[in-house]
Design a protein around this motif. Structure first.
Motif, PDB file in Angstrom:
ATOM      1  N   ALA A 142     -26.920 -46.907   8.323  1.00 12.89           N
ATOM      2  CA  ALA A 142     -25.779 -46.442   8.917  1.00 12.89           C
ATOM      3  C   ALA A 142     -26.682 -46.953  10.925  1.00 12.89           C
ATOM      4  N   ASN A 143     -27.137 -45.489  11.364  1.00  9.26           N
ATOM      5  CA  ASN A 143     -28.436 -46.681  12.485  1.00  9.26           C
ATOM      6  C   ASN A 143     -28.293 -47.748  12.935  1.00  9.26           C
ATOM      7  N   LEU A 144     -29.429 -48.578  11.672  1.00 10.14           N
ATOM      8  CA  LEU A 144     -29.573 -49.592  11.183  1.00 10.14           C
ATOM      9  C   LEU A 144     -27.874 -50.476  11.600  1.00 10.14           C
ATOM     10  N   ALA A 145     -26.447 -50.864  10.969  1.00  7.20           N
ATOM     11  CA  ALA A 145     -25.990 -51.127  10.671  1.00  7.20           C
ATOM     12  C   ALA A 145     -25.384 -50.797  12.323  1.00  7.20           C
ATOM     13  N   ALA A 146     -24.862 -49.492  12.974  1.00  6.80           N
ATOM     14  CA  ALA A 146     -24.494 -50.182  14.260  1.00  6.80           C
ATOM     15  C   ALA A 146     -25.421 -50.423  15.242  1.00  6.80           C
ATOM     16  N   GLU A 147     -26.534 -50.318  15.459  1.00  9.40           N
ATOM     17  CA  GLU A 147     -27.210 -51.209  16.148  1.00  9.40           C
ATOM     18  C   GLU A 147     -27.097 -52.651  16.288  1.00  9.40           C
ATOM     19  N   LEU A 148     -26.655 -53.383  15.052  1.00  8.69           N
ATOM     20  CA  LEU A 148     -27.210 -54.758  14.988  1.00  8.69           C
ATOM     21  C   LEU A 148     -25.138 -54.715  14.956  1.00  8.69           C
ATOM     22  N   LYS A 149     -24.435 -53.969  15.200  1.00  5.63           N
ATOM     23  CA  LYS A 149     -22.726 -53.822  15.168  1.00  5.63           C
ATOM     24  C   LYS A 149     -22.602 -54.808  13.608  1.00  5.63           C
ATOM     25  N   MET A 150     -22.648 -54.201  12.506  1.00  8.91           N
ATOM     26  CA  MET A 150     -22.241 -54.953  11.098  1.00  8.91           C
ATOM     27  C   MET A 150     -21.831 -53.884  10.191  1.00  8.91           C
ATOM     28  N   SER A 151     -21.039 -53.614   9.627  1.00  5.28           N
ATOM     29  CA  SER A 151     -20.936 -52.702   8.337  1.00  5.28           C
ATOM     30  C   SER A 151     -21.650 -52.356   7.892  1.00  5.28           C
ATOM     31  N   PRO A 152     -21.941 -51.146   7.533  1.00  7.76           N
ATOM     32  CA  PRO A 152     -23.197 -50.151   6.432  1.00  7.76           C
ATOM     33  C   PRO A 152     -22.961 -51.393   5.380  1.00  7.76           C
ATOM     34  N   ALA A 153     -21.807 -51.683   5.003  1.00  4.66           N
ATOM     35  CA  ALA A 153     -21.654 -52.005   3.951  1.00  4.66           C
ATOM     36  C   ALA A 153     -22.050 -53.804   3.733  1.00  4.66           C
ATOM     37  N   ASN A 154     -22.244 -54.507   4.587  1.00  4.28           N
ATOM     38  CA  ASN A 154     -23.049 -55.894   4.459  1.00  4.28           C
ATOM     39  C   ASN A 154     -24.029 -55.494   4.931  1.00  4.28           C
ATOM     40  N   VAL A 155     -24.822 -54.336   5.885  1.00  5.12           N
ATOM     41  CA  VAL A 155     -26.302 -54.427   5.264  1.00  5.12           C
ATOM     42  C   VAL A 155     -26.600 -54.473   3.698  1.00  5.12           C
ATOM     43  N   PHE A 156     -25.726 -53.168   3.059  1.00  2.53           N
ATOM     44  CA  PHE A 156     -26.497 -53.131   1.233  1.00  2.53           C
ATOM     45  C   PHE A 156     -26.298 -53.966   0.911  1.00  2.53           C
ATOM     46  N   LYS A 157     -25.357 -55.297   1.203  1.00  4.83           N
ATOM     47  CA  LYS A 157     -25.317 -56.425   0.513  1.00  4.83           C
ATOM     48  C   LYS A 157     -26.646 -57.034   0.167  1.00  4.83           C
ATOM     49  N   HIS A 158     -28.012 -57.222   1.864  1.00  2.78           N
ATOM     50  CA  HIS A 158     -28.803 -58.333   1.639  1.00  2.78           C
ATOM     51  C   HIS A 158     -29.762 -57.267   1.487  1.00  2.78           C
ATOM     52  N   PHE A 159     -29.674 -55.516   1.771  1.00  2.00           N
ATOM     53  CA  PHE A 159     -31.214 -54.669   0.941  1.00  2.00           C
ATOM     54  C   PHE A 159     -30.325 -53.152   0.387  1.00  2.00           C
ATOM     55  N   HIS A 160     -30.402 -52.770  -0.620  1.00  2.00           N
ATOM     56  CA  HIS A 160     -30.128 -51.977  -1.534  1.00  2.00           C
ATOM     57  C   HIS A 160     -30.483 -50.675  -1.126  1.00  2.00           C
ATOM     58  N   SER A 161     -31.700 -51.014  -0.437  1.00  2.00           N
ATOM     59  CA  SER A 161     -31.712 -49.581   0.402  1.00  2.00           C
ATOM     60  C   SER A 161     -33.258 -49.075   1.768  1.00  2.00           C
ATOM     61  N   LYS A 162     -32.884 -48.103   1.996  1.00  2.00           N
ATOM     62  CA  LYS A 162     -34.437 -48.636   2.556  1.00  2.00           C
ATOM     63  C   LYS A 162     -36.047 -48.887   2.469  1.00  2.00           C
ATOM     64  N   THR A 163     -35.457 -48.550   1.067  1.00  2.00           N
ATOM     65  CA  THR A 163     -36.620 -48.953   0.576  1.00  2.00           C
ATOM     66  C   THR A 163     -37.172 -50.281   0.100  1.00  2.00           C
ATOM     67  N   ALA A 164     -36.077 -50.743  -0.138  1.00  2.00           N
ATOM     68  CA  ALA A 164     -35.981 -52.209   0.530  1.00  2.00           C
ATOM     69  C   ALA A 164     -36.260 -52.468   1.512  1.00  2.00           C
ATOM     70  N   LEU A 165     -36.222 -51.947   2.099  1.00  2.00           N
ATOM     71  CA  LEU A 165     -36.355 -52.796   3.524  1.00  2.00           C
ATOM     72  C   LEU A 165     -37.352 -52.176   4.282  1.00  2.00           C
ATOM     73  N   ALA A 166     -37.911 -51.910   3.737  1.00  2.00           N
ATOM     74  CA  ALA A 166     -39.783 -51.046   3.774  1.00  2.00           C
ATOM     75  C   ALA A 166     -40.225 -51.980   3.150  1.00  2.00           C
ATOM     76  N   ASP A 167     -39.907 -52.551   1.652  1.00  2.00           N
ATOM     77  CA  ASP A 167     -40.648 -53.524   1.405  1.00  2.00           C
ATOM     78  C   ASP A 167     -41.065 -54.814   1.620  1.00  2.00           C
ATOM     79  N   ALA A 168     -39.712 -55.390   2.390  1.00  2.00           N
ATOM     80  CA  ALA A 168     -40.003 -56.893   3.123  1.00  2.00           C
ATOM     81  C   ALA A 168     -40.502 -56.968   4.460  1.00  2.00           C
ATOM     82  N   ILE A 169     -40.169 -55.579   4.947  1.00  2.00           N
ATOM     83  CA  ILE A 169     -41.525 -55.829   5.811  1.00  2.00           C
ATOM     84  C   ILE A 169     -42.519 -55.468   5.873  1.00  2.00           C
ATOM     85  N   CYS A 170     -42.940 -54.434   5.302  1.00  2.00           N
ATOM     86  CA  CYS A 170     -44.313 -54.926   4.730  1.00  2.00           C
ATOM     87  C   CYS A 170     -44.494 -56.715   4.174  1.00  2.00           C
TER      88      CYS A 170
END
Lengths: 214, 214
Positions: free
Chosen positions: B48-76
């Motif tokens: 939710a915070n990330l989406a706000a930062e990006l001025k996107m809907s959380p749903a749009n973020v979710f389309k690309h990454f299904h969880s915090k863990t998936a995001l952490a995985d991609a960054i790692c």
């Protein structure tokens, strides 16, 4: 904790009873705590429940163990000492490299059996080794002694060509971390672990049979 | 999650805007997530915070990454690939045993620097390696490749006498788990780690220079 120990040694009717030795009380607490912890695990466990089970005041339990972690540490300490005791005996005819393979494998299999049969006990081992508590450090020391004995035997029988040195023993122990350290074992695949265990033993045996190892 | 992706591709005034490539959006999300995660850590982070930062809907973020863990995985994943890339280059005159010492030490020091300078990034590495996520497995594979290259070079230059074999490479990698695995590094003492790192490298070098190693 201002009422720490209040009411112990004197019954409600004011008659003084003979004091039990602190050592005995400590053993009773430990035995009851181990039963509860093996059944329910560290998360569900509380000193209040343990005290109720023992018909003691929580303050009295607290006199002997200041936290859940201190209790877990004491239980792991007993477990670890018993466990390592079983790995010291060897039939004489077995040569050093084979001894190393057997010892590491036995130790790992004991952990793997605990994971299945006493998962909450194993969970405690992980907690105490992560938190660097005394029983975790003691376990490390016992493992180091085990490896020191194996290396010494190999040198004395002329099979290991390395220098006898505490640094070598420590390095040998560290080399097996990924098959002996509780933190690793919890998540690993058993078949992979067994293959890795034998592979690491072969690697370490090759090192110890090389005079270069120092 | 019924409103997944609703509102994307069409502005509120009903005018259709050119669709951005999914790849670009994904990169933007990743870049912003990495900044947030490096600053605040995985626990305080939310989509939710990330989406706000990006001025996107959380749903749009979710389309690309299904969880915090998936995001952490991609960054790692990005971090790990960059990190290992730096360890492939060697000045030619360095002999194989010394190369091994340097490579393991560099890798460990990079982790130790991350623990100090990017503690939240390192925390993510621990999470992905504990959860056995793709980036953790990829890291393991890259490390194995690194060791395979070092062993091959040693055999080709006649210094290592072992058989060239993927099992040897895996065992070499496993032997260094206690100085290279994020789970271990987090809690260890730096001076002890450096000593152990050099000791393990000496042990492994002794093994690899012994024709017994197979």
């Amino acid at each position: 904790m201002t009422n720490l120990g209040r009411g112990t040694g004197r019954r409600e009717d004011g008659v003084r009873r003979p004091r039990r030795k602190a050592e005995e009380t400590r053993d009773d607490i430990l035995a009851a705590a181990e039963i509860l912890l093996r059944k329910k695990g560290l998360t569900a466990f509380s000193i209040a429940n343990l005290a109720a089970e023992l018909k003691m005041s929580p303050a009295n339990v607290f006199k002997h163990f200041h936290s859940k972690t201190a209790l877990a540490d004491a239980i792991c300490e007993r477990h670890v000492v018993q466990m390592i005791g079983r790995f010291q005996a060897f039939d004489e005819p077995i040569a050093a490299p084979e001894r190393l393979v057997i010892a590491v494998r036995r130790l790992m299999e004991t952990h793997l059996a605990d994971i299945k049969e006493n998962p909450y006990l194993f969970e405690m081992l992980v907690v105490v080794s992560e938190a660097d508590l005394p029983s975790g450090r003691h376990y490390k020391q016992l493992i180091e002694n085990l490896f020191a004995n194996l290396v010494r035997h190999g040198i004395e029988t002329g099979v290991y060509k390395c220098t006898e040195d505490s640094a070598i023993t420590r390095n040998v122990g560290s080399a097996f971390a990924s098959v002996l350290h509780p933190v690793f074992l919890m998540r690993a695949d058993e078949a992979e672990l067994r293959e890795r265990c034998d592979g690491l033993a072969a690697l370490v045996n090759a090192a110890l049979q090389n005079p270069l190892a120092k």
